[in-house]
Motif scaffolding. Structure first.
Motif, mmCIF file in Angstrom:
data_model
loop_
_atom_site.group_PDB
_atom_site.id
_atom_site.type_symbol
_atom_site.label_atom_id
_atom_site.label_comp_id
_atom_site.label_asym_id
_atom_site.label_seq_id
_atom_site.Cartn_x
_atom_site.Cartn_y
_atom_site.Cartn_z
ATOM 1 N N ALA A 321 0.844 -1.209 0.000
ATOM 2 C CA ALA A 321 0.000 0.000 0.000
ATOM 3 C C ALA A 321 0.873 1.250 0.000
ATOM 4 O O ALA A 321 0.568 2.241 -0.681
ATOM 5 N N ALA A 322 1.966 1.210 0.749
ATOM 6 C CA ALA A 322 2.841 2.395 0.824
ATOM 7 C C ALA A 322 3.520 2.649 -0.525
ATOM 8 O O ALA A 322 3.665 3.794 -0.951
ATOM 9 N N VAL A 323 3.905 1.580 -1.218
ATOM 10 C CA VAL A 323 4.544 1.759 -2.531
ATOM 11 C C VAL A 323 3.559 2.394 -3.506
ATOM 12 O O VAL A 323 3.918 3.239 -4.326
ATOM 13 N N ARG A 324 2.300 2.002 -3.385
ATOM 14 C CA ARG A 324 1.293 2.457 -4.352
ATOM 15 C C ARG A 324 0.612 3.765 -3.936
ATOM 16 O O ARG A 324 -0.259 4.259 -4.651
ATOM 17 N N ARG A 325 1.010 4.337 -2.802
ATOM 18 C CA ARG A 325 0.315 5.548 -2.326
ATOM 19 C C ARG A 325 0.574 6.728 -3.262
ATOM 20 O O ARG A 325 1.521 6.709 -4.045
ATOM 21 N N LYS A 326 -0.266 7.742 -3.093
ATOM 22 C CA LYS A 326 -0.134 8.916 -3.970
ATOM 23 C C LYS A 326 1.045 9.768 -3.552
ATOM 24 O O LYS A 326 1.399 9.843 -2.381
#
Ligand code: UD1
Length: 363
Positions: A321-326
């Motif tokens: 989720a952190a890698v894909r965050r905005k």
């Protein structure tokens, strides 16, 4: 002023590149000692050539060993050099075994000690680096802090004399090197990468590589991120990469350690940097690339501001989720934006007495 600088591990070569240049420009006499903690061509030589570092005057050739053996070997080989050179000060960088060994030798010979990157804390004494920092700071006469928070921590621990906030050498070199990058660096074509369409990852900390299950969870998080990930592998991580067949059939592209400029180029154009390195957390936010830190703590707390860096620990979902965050909107520059090398030289000229009596005996 005669300065004996001790380096040994990859991030120290990066920091020394900028400061050695400033010492030369200021007419100071620097003698570089390479402990040999890092010795592979891709971990050491490429940094000396790529960053135009002066050849070390001394190479201790200690190589890898347990913490006690490595630290003791450096101390034993360094002691006679400090006695013979009789420098006005010994300068050490960061938090490695080379740092603490240099600090102990200088302190026991009563040679003033200068610590670059003083005052950082993870408050986790299971990390060998935390022990090295605590000891080195306590022994230093001149404590060069990268940010006000580090200076505050030193004062809290009772060290207020000789503390100077100077900014960060790694950040300054990253800014300088980015300005010299071509619009599309060759390393992007080498890996076939699109602008901000990939991540770059590194893992080498003992806490992440000593336990296969922890490492496997980190890799699961990288898989779940579902984005191409370039993963230059530190030698201590190689065994686990082979054991888990990482990179064989998935989104992770495993490669050898990269040069400073290739790594900087990759970080500049990446969607995200995923790392347990301290230096890369700073570099990422300096280059305007969000960072995911594969740890529960960071010494570089300012990188967390405005969501630029996220502590993801070793939970796969949290990592993905952190890698894909905005990408955060508002840029931050907590470690300054240039001039740290000059401030270090000025602080040393102010604080280090020149022409002290040489130590003649180590006993
Ligand atoms: C060291 C520092 C760490 C820093 C890192 C930067 C300490 C305690 N740790 O960790 O703070 O972030 O450098 O990279 O000082 N190896 C090779 N070739 C090399 C160097 C190492 O194969 O050129 C392998 C050896 O198996 C060695 C292992 O890597 O045992 C670990 O190396 P070491 O220097 O002990 O620690 P790093 O993990 O590199």
């Amino acid at each position: 002023m005669k300065i004996l600088s001790v380096v040994g591990a990859r991030p120290q070569f990066v920091k020394a590149a900028l400061l050695s240049r400033e010492f030369a420009a200021a007419g100071l006499d620097e003698r570089l000692v390479h402990t040999g903690q890092h010795y592979d061509v891709l971990m050491s030589d490429v940094f000396f050539s790529g960053l135009e570092l002066p050849e070390p005057r001394y190479h201790l050739g200690v190589g890898s060993a347990s913490h006690a053996v490595q630290t003791a070997e450096i101390m034993m080989r360094l002691e006679s050099i400090v006695i013979d050179e009789a420098p006005d000060c010994v300068l050490v960088y960061g938090d490695t075994n080379s740092t603490v060994a240099g600090a102990l030798v200088a302190a026991k010979l009563d040679v003033p000690l200068v610590h670059v990157e003083a005052g950082l804390r993870s408050f986790d004494r299971r990390m060998p680096e935390e022990i090295n920092r605590l000891v080195t700071d306590r022994l230093s006469q001149l404590l060069l802090a990268p940010a006000e928070s580090a200076a505050r921590q030193l004062r809290k621990e009772g060290m207020s004399d000789g503390v100077v906030v100077v900014g960060d050498l790694m950040v300054d070199l990253a800014l300088e090197a980015r300005a010299a990058l071509p619009p599309r660096p060759a390393v992007l074509d080498r890996f076939g990468l699109g602008e901000r369409a990939y991540a770059v990852a590194t893992i080498h900390r003992a806490g992440n590589t000593d336990d296969t299950i922890v490492f496997a969870r980190l890799i699961a998080g990288l898989h779940q991120a579902q984005i191409p990930i370039i993963f230059p592998v530190h030698p201590r991580t190689r065994r686990l990469i082979d054991l888990l067949c990482v990179g064989a059939t998935d989104n992770i592209v495993v490669c050898e350690p990269l040069s400073y400029h290739d790594m900087l180029a990759l970080q500049t154009h990446a969607a995200c940097v995923v790392t347990d390195s301290g230096g890369m957390q700073k570099e990422a936010i300096t280059l305007g690339t969000p960072c995911v830190t594969l740890r529960d703590t960071t010494e570089w707390t300012e990188t967390l501001e405005a969501g630029w860096n996220v502590l993801a620990g070793s939970d796969p979902e949290t990592i993905a989720a952190a890698v894909r965050r905005k990408r955060p909107q508002q840029r931050i520059a907590p470690y300054g934006s240039g001039g740290s090398a000059r401030r270090i030289v000025d602080a040393m000229l102010d604080a280090v007495p020149v022409g002290r009596e040489a130590v003649t005996c180590a006993s």
